[in-house]
Design an enzyme around this catalytic site. Structure first.
Site, mmCIF file in Angstrom:
data_model
loop_
_atom_site.group_PDB
_atom_site.id
_atom_site.type_symbol
_atom_site.label_atom_id
_atom_site.label_comp_id
_atom_site.label_asym_id
_atom_site.label_seq_id
_atom_site.Cartn_x
_atom_site.Cartn_y
_atom_site.Cartn_z
ATOM 1 N N CYS A 128 -1.401 7.577 16.835
ATOM 2 C CA CYS A 128 -1.777 8.930 17.120
ATOM 3 C C CYS A 128 -1.313 9.777 15.770
ATOM 4 C CB CYS A 128 -0.754 9.557 18.219
ATOM 5 S SG CYS A 128 -1.285 9.040 19.700
ATOM 6 N N ILE A 140 0.928 -1.407 -0.093
ATOM 7 C CA ILE A 140 -0.148 0.023 -0.078
ATOM 8 C C ILE A 140 0.949 1.236 -0.021
ATOM 9 C CG2 ILE A 140 -1.936 1.231 1.153
ATOM 10 C CD1 ILE A 140 -2.511 -1.525 -0.318
ATOM 11 N N HIS A 170 -6.416 3.702 -2.392
ATOM 12 C CA HIS A 170 -6.460 2.790 -1.515
ATOM 13 C C HIS A 170 -7.548 3.414 -0.300
ATOM 14 C CE1 HIS A 170 -5.692 -0.024 1.628
ATOM 15 N NE2 HIS A 170 -5.510 1.167 2.610
ATOM 16 N N HIS A 201 -2.441 -4.023 11.269
ATOM 17 C CA HIS A 201 -2.580 -3.533 12.284
ATOM 18 C C HIS A 201 -2.223 -4.559 13.495
ATOM 19 C CE1 HIS A 201 -4.707 -0.499 10.101
ATOM 20 N NE2 HIS A 201 -4.284 0.359 10.555
#
Length: 757
Positions: free
Chosen positions: A518, A433, A643, A696
């Site tokens: 963050c 990506i 994306h 993730h």
């Protein structure tokens, strides 16, 4: 006397203490006790800030180690079966396994699905329920924080997500009606209310943002039944809505038997004035007068004039607050020494918004604050008259735009032939990506360059060395279309914001996106201009290292808008088109530099969708047009990618198709390819890369797992239009797991080519 209170504050800490404590715990470098000690410090700082502003009660329960929706799922024991099997016995680790698929102890597992919190850039963990769902109350976290705040001497107002909104945010694994679970869920709320009453809690903030959505008769009836049941026991309920107007739900909300209401006076218009006229003599009205989602100073003089009649009529039954939780803005302006004084004078972060509420309350209560109001008025006036905000050349170019500027030379089938001839890719091409691991060396080099401790030429050489390493690693893995890895980028939006005029960047303006992630949104204060190419030199260098096609990487205009703090003095659509024109120039320059594929990421296009369907068409029209303007200046043989991640696509699939990107990559691994269904049902005509593993999570996917996912995809999408790629960028991961994951992904592609080719 008007009162003030907070709906919630940022929970990351002024220096992102929570982020670093979480990541240290996940690495095994810190104990659970050390993590909880940081959490205590942040909570106490937030309570002290509320008390200093004059809040009669501090909010408790708005803090979370990862996500407030996940906290509620655990409070009601709504834990998916896969997390009950093989659990480590450590509740904290099981919590993190649900959030990210892994913790320091416990076996890896597919994490809970993650998606956007209404139309914000905050991500929540979707509760997973079933028809036979059993709830039980586990209130230890909330009760402990109440006791902790009281031990500090504070009166408290616990914060809960309301039962209807929590169910609305959930999904059922078996397709059953989640609303049917309401009676069982309400029993947990009743038990919790009894415990809070025993502790002497008099007020409870119960958040029901789903009330600003379009609800059918069944959900409206669910609200009536739920609050009729909850009204039977104390404490007093402050029914809290935000992010929009109640609209057709206004009469429903006003009829609910609660002790008070909070309405968003920014996005909800003047509904709070209408509701004020319908209050019973003992009901409270909380007005969300200060913008909880943007960082511009409020016009306190105008607010005083608007709210003074209410303050006179309601007295201490008028409560003042931000429009929504201040979770969505940075902590404080105090350390922003690099922002110039003029621009800084226009801004208010969370701490300054509490100061604004304190000043507004003082003004409404007749205290002598004329000098402070005059300072506020002067700051607003300086922004209006500043010459750095408006640029005639930008406005003229915008006016000259036509529909033709949003059209490629030929339709996709013609372009696909030209691109295939140029790119010479295999069946099921593999790519990523865009970003690769942001190592400590990369971050240190960027910081040294920013401080002037690293010369420009030395910085360029170090970044080129990182790009060379990324290219070598991708070639070693066997990827078909490469990227340069983005070592020079701190963030996919902030990086471009620092290079475009009309934007500025804060130094410490961090906002939580999810968990420990963050972001530091740039600030759009004026008309947007690209003074010079932003990515061309890096892309050209990367392409010089390989014969394989190199993707240029850009962030799309809608995401550049959505993930920034946007000026509020002109329509958002106009600002978005200014960004699109700047990006169009970059796309054309990348093509001229020999880059054959250019990815224009738009992960935020779904989250920008208005909450009311009646407003969708206008938004989608200008959002799609802005993307097409950014992408349409190139020749047919240049392949445009986009994306999108962590979004539900069904309701906007026509608009996604209208963007007319040659290739779209999407997140599908957490949903087990469910998010691909929208593209299949619509018969999406262009190429698509359904993500085959969750970046993730630190888990390394196996070849078999990725092959199984792509077999599902190939059953529904012609194999010649499929790509293999991760769900998202890889910047947050480490090189060992990235390399192993990509080697497995390439092996999966080769197996599938032999099987399906």
């Amino acid at each position: 006397m008007a009162q003030l209170h907070s709906l919630g504050l940022p929970r990351i800490g002024a220096d992102r203490e929570l982020k670093f404590a979480l990541e240290a715990y996940w690495r095994g470098d810190a104990s659970a006790e050390a993590l909880q000690a940081v959490a205590v410090q942040i909570r106490r700082a937030n309570w002290a800030a509320q008390a200093a502003a004059g809040a009669e009660r501090v909010s408790v329960g708005d803090f979370s180690l990862y996500d407030q929706v996940l906290d509620h799922s655990l409070m009601f024991d709504a834990i998916p079966q896969r997390f009950q099997q093989g659990a480590s016995g450590n509740p904290l680790d099981n919590y993190f396994r649900m959030a990210r698929g892994r913790a320091p102890s416990g076996s890896p597992q597919r994490a809970c699905e993650m998606t956007k919190w209404f139309d914000t850039n905050y991500h929540y963990l979707v509760p997973e329920l079933a028809a036979d769902q059993q709830f039980s109350l586990n209130p230890a976290k909330l009760l402990a924080e109440i006791d902790e705040a009281r031990a500090q001497g504070y009166r408290v107002k616990p914060v809960l997500i309301g039962p209807l909104s929590w169910l609305w945010l959930a999904k059922t694994s078996d397709g059953s009606d989640r609303l049917a679970l309401l009676p069982a869920l309400l029993e947990c709320y009743r038990q919790l209310f009894a415990l809070l009453t025993e502790r002497g809690i008099d007020w409870l903030q119960i958040d029901e943002p789903a009330l600003v959505l379009e609800l059918d008769d069944a959900w409206q009836q669910g609200y009536r039944e739920a609050y009729r049941t909850l009204a039977e026991t104390p404490p007093k309920l402050l029914l809290t809505t935000y992010f929009g107007s109640l609209a057709d739900n206004f009469a429903l909300a006003a009829s609910l038997p609660v002790a008070g209401f909070h309405l968003d006076a920014l996005r909800g218009g003047d509904e709070y004035l209408q509701l004020a006229g319908q209050l019973a003599d003992d009901q409270v009205l909380s007005v969300g007068a200060i913008d909880g989602r943007n960082i511009w100073k409020s016009d306190l003089t105008a607010l005083r004039e608007r709210l003074q009649p209410l303050a006179t009529a309601l007295g201490d039954r008028l409560w003042l607050s931000s429009s929504c939780s201040l979770l969505h803005v940075p902590v404080s302006l105090a350390r922003e020494a690099e922002l110039d004084d003029e621009l800084k004078s226009w801004l208010a972060f969370a701490a300054e918004k509490l100061d604004e509420l304190k000043l507004l309350r003082a003004a409404l209560n007749g205290e002598p604050v004329d000098a402070q109001l005059a300072d506020n008025a002067e700051a607003l006036a300086s922004r209006r008259r500043s010459g750095r905000v408006h640029r005639n050349a930008v406005k003229a170019r915008l006016q000259a735009l036509s529909l033709k500027d949003g059209e490629r030379q030929h339709p996709y089938p013609v372009r696909a032939v030209a691109q295939a001839a140029r790119l010479q890719l295999p069946l099921l091409p593999t790519t990523t990506i865009g970003s690769f691991p942001q190592t400590a060396d990369i971050r240190q080099a960027r910081a040294a360059f920013r401080r002037g401790e690293l010369a420009a030429e030395d910085y360029r050489q170090q970044m080129e060395a990182e790009i060379r390493h990324c290219v070598e690693q991708q070639q070693a893995c066997g990827l078909d279309m490469l990227v340069h890895g983005e070592p020079e980028r701190n963030d996919m939006v902030e990086y471009f914001g620092e290079l475009l005029e009309g934007y500025t960047a804060s130094r410490f303006g961090w906002v939580q996106s999810y968990g420990s992630r963050c972001v530091k949104p740039p600030i759009i204060y004026g008309d947007v201009v690209r003074p010079q190419p932003m990515t061309v030199a890096w892309a050209r260098y990367a392409q010089s290292l390989t014969d394989k096609p190199m993707k240029g990487m850009l962030t799309g205009p809608v995401t550049m808008l959505q993930w920034a703090f946007v000026r509020d003095d002109q329509p958002r659509s106009q600002t978005c088109l200014q960004i699109a024109l700047a990006l169009r120039d970059e796309v054309v320059d990348l093509e001229s530099a020999g880059i054959a594929a250019i990815q224009i990421d738009e992960p935020a296009i779904r989250e920008g969708l208005p909450l009311k369907r009646n407003d969708w068409r206008e938004y989608l029209d200008w959002a799609v047009y802005a993307f097409r303007v950014s992408a349409s200046g190139v020749q047919d043989a240049t392949q445009i990618h986009t994306h999108m991640c962590y979004s539900e696509f069904n309701e906007i699939i026509e608009a996604i198709a209208a963007m007319d990107a040659d290739v779209i990559t999407i997140e599908t691994s957490r949903s087990n390819m469910e998010l691909l269904d929208a593209f299949v049902d619509f018969k999406y005509p262009n190429e698509i890369g359904p993500g085959v593993y969750d970046i993730h999570s630190p888990n390394v996917p196996s070849v078999a797992q990725m092959v199984a996912l792509m077999r599902k995809a190939a059953e529904q999408v012609p194999v010649e239009r499929l790509w293999l790629n991760p769900d998202c960028g890889l910047k947050t991961r480490g090189w060992p797991e990235v390399s192993e994951s990509l080697v497995n992904m390439v092996a999966a592609a080769r197996q599938l080519r032999a099987e399906l080719g």
